[in-house]
Design an enzyme around this catalytic site. Structure first.
Site, PDB file in Angstrom:
ATOM      1  N   ASP A  30       0.816  -1.218   0.000  1.00  0.00           N
ATOM      2  CA  ASP A  30       0.000   0.000   0.000  1.00  0.00           C
ATOM      3  C   ASP A  30       0.851   1.271   0.000  1.00  0.00           C
ATOM      4  O   ASP A  30       1.950   1.283   0.560  1.00  0.00           O
ATOM      5  CB  ASP A  30      -0.900  -0.026   1.246  1.00  0.00           C
ATOM      6  CG  ASP A  30      -2.032   0.969   1.146  1.00  0.00           C
ATOM      7  OD1 ASP A  30      -2.304   1.474   0.041  1.00  0.00           O
ATOM      8  OD2 ASP A  30      -2.646   1.260   2.189  1.00  0.00           O
ATOM      9  N   ASN A  78     -10.632  -3.096  -6.358  1.00  0.00           N
ATOM     10  CA  ASN A  78      -9.774  -2.193  -7.152  1.00  0.00           C
ATOM     11  C   ASN A  78     -10.306  -1.919  -8.563  1.00  0.00           C
ATOM     12  O   ASN A  78      -9.847  -0.994  -9.230  1.00  0.00           O
ATOM     13  CB  ASN A  78      -8.343  -2.740  -7.239  1.00  0.00           C
ATOM     14  CG  ASN A  78      -7.554  -2.590  -5.953  1.00  0.00           C
ATOM     15  OD1 ASN A  78      -6.634  -3.352  -5.672  1.00  0.00           O
ATOM     16  ND2 ASN A  78      -7.906  -1.594  -5.137  1.00  0.00           N
TER      17      ASN A  78
HETATM   18  C1  FPP Z   1      -2.164  -0.043  -3.281  1.00  0.00           C
HETATM   19  O1  FPP Z   1      -1.647   1.283  -3.240  1.00  0.00           O
HETATM   20  C2  FPP Z   1      -1.592  -0.750  -4.418  1.00  0.00           C
HETATM   21  C3  FPP Z   1      -2.301  -1.356  -5.415  1.00  0.00           C
HETATM   22  C4  FPP Z   1      -3.782  -1.376  -5.435  1.00  0.00           C
HETATM   23  C5  FPP Z   1      -1.632  -1.991  -6.563  1.00  0.00           C
HETATM   24  C6  FPP Z   1      -0.401  -2.790  -6.260  1.00  0.00           C
HETATM   25  C7  FPP Z   1       0.275  -3.091  -7.525  1.00  0.00           C
HETATM   26  C8  FPP Z   1       1.621  -3.109  -7.734  1.00  0.00           C
HETATM   27  C9  FPP Z   1       2.604  -2.927  -6.667  1.00  0.00           C
HETATM   28  C10 FPP Z   1       2.180  -3.306  -9.115  1.00  0.00           C
HETATM   29  C11 FPP Z   1       2.032  -4.632  -9.750  1.00  0.00           C
HETATM   30  C12 FPP Z   1       2.328  -5.812  -8.900  1.00  0.00           C
HETATM   31  C13 FPP Z   1       3.216  -6.810  -9.172  1.00  0.00           C
HETATM   32  C14 FPP Z   1       3.184  -8.010  -8.298  1.00  0.00           C
HETATM   33  C15 FPP Z   1       4.207  -6.766 -10.273  1.00  0.00           C
HETATM   34  P1  FPP Z   1      -2.623   2.514  -3.481  1.00  0.00           P
HETATM   35  O2  FPP Z   1      -2.677   2.807  -4.930  1.00  0.00           O
HETATM   36  O3  FPP Z   1      -3.970   2.234  -2.885  1.00  0.00           O
HETATM   37  O4  FPP Z   1      -1.888   3.655  -2.711  1.00  0.00           O
HETATM   38  P2  FPP Z   1      -2.570   4.908  -1.988  1.00  0.00           P
HETATM   39  O5  FPP Z   1      -3.324   4.363  -0.802  1.00  0.00           O
HETATM   40  O6  FPP Z   1      -1.393   5.730  -1.575  1.00  0.00           O
HETATM   41  O7  FPP Z   1      -3.443   5.592  -2.973  1.00  0.00           O
END
Ligand code: FPP
Length: 250
Positions: A30, A78
């Site tokens: 996150d 998501n």
């Molecule tokens: C949460 O941060 C993250 C996600 C919903 C996506 C995670 C995806 C990756 C790390 C990339 C692809 C994965 C792999 C395994 C190659 P957020 O966007 O909710 O962050 P925020 O809370 O700061 O908005």
């Protein structure tokens, strides 16, 4: 003794007992969006940086001999994000899986996916299937990527699958035990996580492995996922090793 003194070790690796690592670490990746915003970048840049961190941490977990690593890459919720952001995450996953396939023979990392993959782009589903197939006999670290995963969704599916077997006369409700129920989950055959890590300062589980993490230790840190490092992982493992797990006993 000053019980309130905050002690942050200079070299957290020195605090880790590498002979007694947790068997299974699960991570909620996150903070990608906030990391990007702080830098005036689009959220997609945060996900790209997050994917890079995942590569570093997954490789390191393999190198130190961790048995299981599970990461939350895309939840059932998501899909509500803007299309370009969803597309960017799918693109990063595709890129990662292609790389993983090219290195598999050498790395011997076993890859699994938790979640209903059917709504994902066909190309991504095929790549997941290929990585799963190629690596199924490998005995190195097992990396589980949660994709279109939701903990409640997983529990409902498991209940439906068991009910269907009862309706077909193949099982009886009173035969259901915790062990047997676990076999209907995406994580069937994988031991429960010992340590769940959530970076970015949020103190929630967000529908991540609710059944499996019933007895897990939790480690929260304000560090945003793209800034998460081996040192931060050491800190999490050292904190885990300082705790005594009683599983309801005394
Ligand atoms: C949460 O941060 C993250 C996600 C919903 C996506 C995670 C995806 C990756 C790390 C990339 C692809 C994965 C792999 C395994 C190659 P957020 O966007 O909710 O962050 P925020 O809370 O700061 O908005």
């Amino acid at each position: 003794m000053n019980f309130f003194k905050k002690s942050v070790p200079q070299d957290p690796a020195a605090e880790v007992d590498f002979d007694h690592l947790p068997r299974h670490i699960a991570i909620i990746m996150d903070g990608n969006g906030r990391w990007a915003k702080k830098r005036g970048l689009p959220r997609t840049a945060g996900h790209a940086a997050g994917a890079e961190t995942f590569r570093t941490i997954a490789t390191y977990c393999k190198d130190i001999g961790l048995d299981y690593l599970t990461v939350y890459a895309f939840s059932t919720e998501n899909w509500k994000r803007p299309q370009d952001e969803v597309g960017a995450i799918m693109g990063l996953l595709k890129k990662y899986l292609l790389e993983a396939i090219s290195r598999m023979e050498r790395d011997r990392v076993k890859m699994e996916f938790f979640g209903d993959l059917s709504p994902l782009p066909q190309e991504l589903q095929d790549l997941c299937q290929r990585t799963r197939e190629i690596s199924k006999g490998y005995d190195g670290c097992q990396v589980n990527i949660c994709l279109n995963y939701g903990g409640r969704d997983e529990l409902v599916r498991a209940a439906q699958a068991f009910a269907a077997r009862c309706a077909a006369g193949e099982a009886r409700p009173e035969e259901l035990t915790e062990e047997r129920f676990s076999q209907y989950l995406f994580s069937a055959g994988v031991p429960d996580p010992d340590l769940v890590i959530r970076p970015s300062g949020e103190l929630r589980l967000s529908n991540f492995l609710p059944w499996q993490s019933a007895y897990a230790e939790f480690y929260f840190t304000d560090v945003l996922w793209p800034d998460f490092s081996k040192e931060e992982l050491h800190r999490a493992i050292a904190a885990y090793q300082r705790r005594s797990r009683r599983f309801g006993g005394i």
